[in-house]
Design a protein around this motif. Sequence first.
Motif, mmCIF file in Angstrom:
data_model
loop_
_atom_site.group_PDB
_atom_site.id
_atom_site.type_symbol
_atom_site.label_atom_id
_atom_site.label_comp_id
_atom_site.label_asym_id
_atom_site.label_seq_id
_atom_site.Cartn_x
_atom_site.Cartn_y
_atom_site.Cartn_z
ATOM 1 N N LEU A 213 7.112 -15.798 -11.544
ATOM 2 C CA LEU A 213 6.699 -14.921 -10.439
ATOM 3 C C LEU A 213 7.145 -13.486 -10.680
ATOM 4 N N SER A 214 8.345 -13.312 -11.219
ATOM 5 C CA SER A 214 8.854 -11.971 -11.500
ATOM 6 C C SER A 214 8.027 -11.275 -12.572
ATOM 7 N N VAL A 215 7.668 -12.014 -13.602
ATOM 8 C CA VAL A 215 6.829 -11.430 -14.664
ATOM 9 C C VAL A 215 5.490 -10.984 -14.084
ATOM 10 N N LEU A 216 4.863 -11.846 -13.274
ATOM 11 C CA LEU A 216 3.562 -11.498 -12.691
ATOM 12 C C LEU A 216 3.684 -10.328 -11.709
ATOM 13 N N ALA A 217 4.714 -10.355 -10.864
ATOM 14 C CA ALA A 217 4.892 -9.293 -9.871
ATOM 15 C C ALA A 217 5.176 -7.954 -10.545
ATOM 16 N N ASN A 218 6.092 -7.959 -11.506
ATOM 17 C CA ASN A 218 6.428 -6.702 -12.188
ATOM 18 C C ASN A 218 5.282 -6.215 -13.063
ATOM 19 N N ALA A 219 4.511 -7.132 -13.635
ATOM 20 C CA ALA A 219 3.331 -6.722 -14.412
ATOM 21 C C ALA A 219 2.332 -5.999 -13.510
ATOM 22 N N GLY A 220 2.105 -6.538 -12.321
ATOM 23 C CA GLY A 220 1.204 -5.879 -11.371
ATOM 24 C C GLY A 220 1.700 -4.503 -10.983
ATOM 25 N N GLU A 221 3.005 -4.402 -10.722
ATOM 26 C CA GLU A 221 3.577 -3.105 -10.360
ATOM 27 C C GLU A 221 3.487 -2.115 -11.517
ATOM 28 N N MET A 222 3.707 -2.609 -12.741
ATOM 29 C CA MET A 222 3.617 -1.724 -13.907
ATOM 30 C C MET A 222 2.190 -1.209 -14.082
ATOM 31 N N VAL A 223 1.208 -2.086 -13.879
ATOM 32 C CA VAL A 223 -0.201 -1.659 -13.960
ATOM 33 C C VAL A 223 -0.466 -0.595 -12.898
ATOM 34 N N TYR A 224 0.012 -0.843 -11.684
ATOM 35 C CA TYR A 224 -0.180 0.111 -10.595
ATOM 36 C C TYR A 224 0.351 1.493 -10.965
ATOM 37 N N GLU B 142 -1.366 -3.090 -7.898
ATOM 38 C CA GLU B 142 -0.410 -3.073 -6.794
ATOM 39 C C GLU B 142 -0.562 -4.333 -5.933
ATOM 40 N N SER B 143 -1.788 -4.678 -5.587
ATOM 41 C CA SER B 143 -2.039 -5.874 -4.770
ATOM 42 C C SER B 143 -1.588 -7.134 -5.491
ATOM 43 N N PHE B 144 -1.919 -7.231 -6.756
ATOM 44 C CA PHE B 144 -1.534 -8.373 -7.584
ATOM 45 C C PHE B 144 -0.008 -8.525 -7.584
ATOM 46 N N GLY B 145 0.690 -7.432 -7.812
ATOM 47 C CA GLY B 145 2.151 -7.467 -7.826
ATOM 48 C C GLY B 145 2.726 -7.874 -6.483
ATOM 49 N N TYR B 146 2.184 -7.321 -5.387
ATOM 50 C CA TYR B 146 2.681 -7.642 -4.051
ATOM 51 C C TYR B 146 2.578 -9.131 -3.755
ATOM 52 N N ILE B 147 1.462 -9.735 -4.160
ATOM 53 C CA ILE B 147 1.270 -11.169 -3.904
ATOM 54 C C ILE B 147 2.430 -11.964 -4.492
ATOM 55 N N PHE B 148 2.783 -11.679 -5.733
ATOM 56 C CA PHE B 148 3.823 -12.462 -6.392
ATOM 57 C C PHE B 148 5.231 -12.074 -5.937
ATOM 58 N N PHE B 149 5.438 -10.811 -5.551
ATOM 59 C CA PHE B 149 6.724 -10.433 -4.961
ATOM 60 C C PHE B 149 6.927 -11.190 -3.643
ATOM 61 N N ILE B 150 5.878 -11.276 -2.841
ATOM 62 C CA ILE B 150 5.966 -11.957 -1.544
ATOM 63 C C ILE B 150 6.215 -13.447 -1.734
ATOM 64 N N ILE B 151 5.508 -14.078 -2.664
ATOM 65 C CA ILE B 151 5.728 -15.505 -2.928
ATOM 66 C C ILE B 151 7.176 -15.739 -3.356
ATOM 67 N N ALA B 152 7.680 -14.908 -4.263
ATOM 68 C CA ALA B 152 9.073 -15.050 -4.719
ATOM 69 C C ALA B 152 10.040 -14.860 -3.551
#
Length: 177
Positions: free
Chosen positions: A86-97, A128-138
């Motif tokens: 989840l952290s990899v997916l969330a941070n990847a989304g934030e990095m893309v953003y 940003e949306s992609f990252g938020y989803i996984f941050f929220i799940i975590a």
Amino acid sequence: MNDTVDKLVIFLAKRDGIDKLVKTFQYVSKLGHWHVETTHPDAATRFKQWEVSSGLGRKAFRTGRFLTGFNALRRGPGATPTLKVLSVLANAGEMVYFFFDHFLWLSRIGTLDAKLARRMSFISAFGESFGYIFFIIADFIIMKEGLETERRLLISSKRRWFRRCDREDEGRSEQRE
């Protein structure tokens, strides 16, 4: 660990306070524009210009911010395999953003072709949306684990209290005999 990326992340984090201040300006001007849009068009135009320039300024303050997500992944993405994924997916989304937000800013100020702004805005918002989803799940998983731990501690504490009361009752009954 205090390598170059760590130092760069610390330096960039100090700008977060300035970013929050300029964000306040941006939203105050947005509200000001909305409030006087129909009654005072000249003031509304000035508020709109303030909003736009604040938004562009905030993008400049966030230059290099995508490194924060990268550094978070380097330093320890999570305690369990699920939280690591989840952290990899969330941070990847934030990095893309943050990464594509730089290109959006450059296209909006005219350094890059203005036609790129729409595409960069979409990619940035998607990241940003992609990252938020996984941050929220975590966060939900961590809160659930915390609540379960709290419940176990409460049950354990109550059991100890009842045992102590039972021992005290046994001690009193022995004294009476």
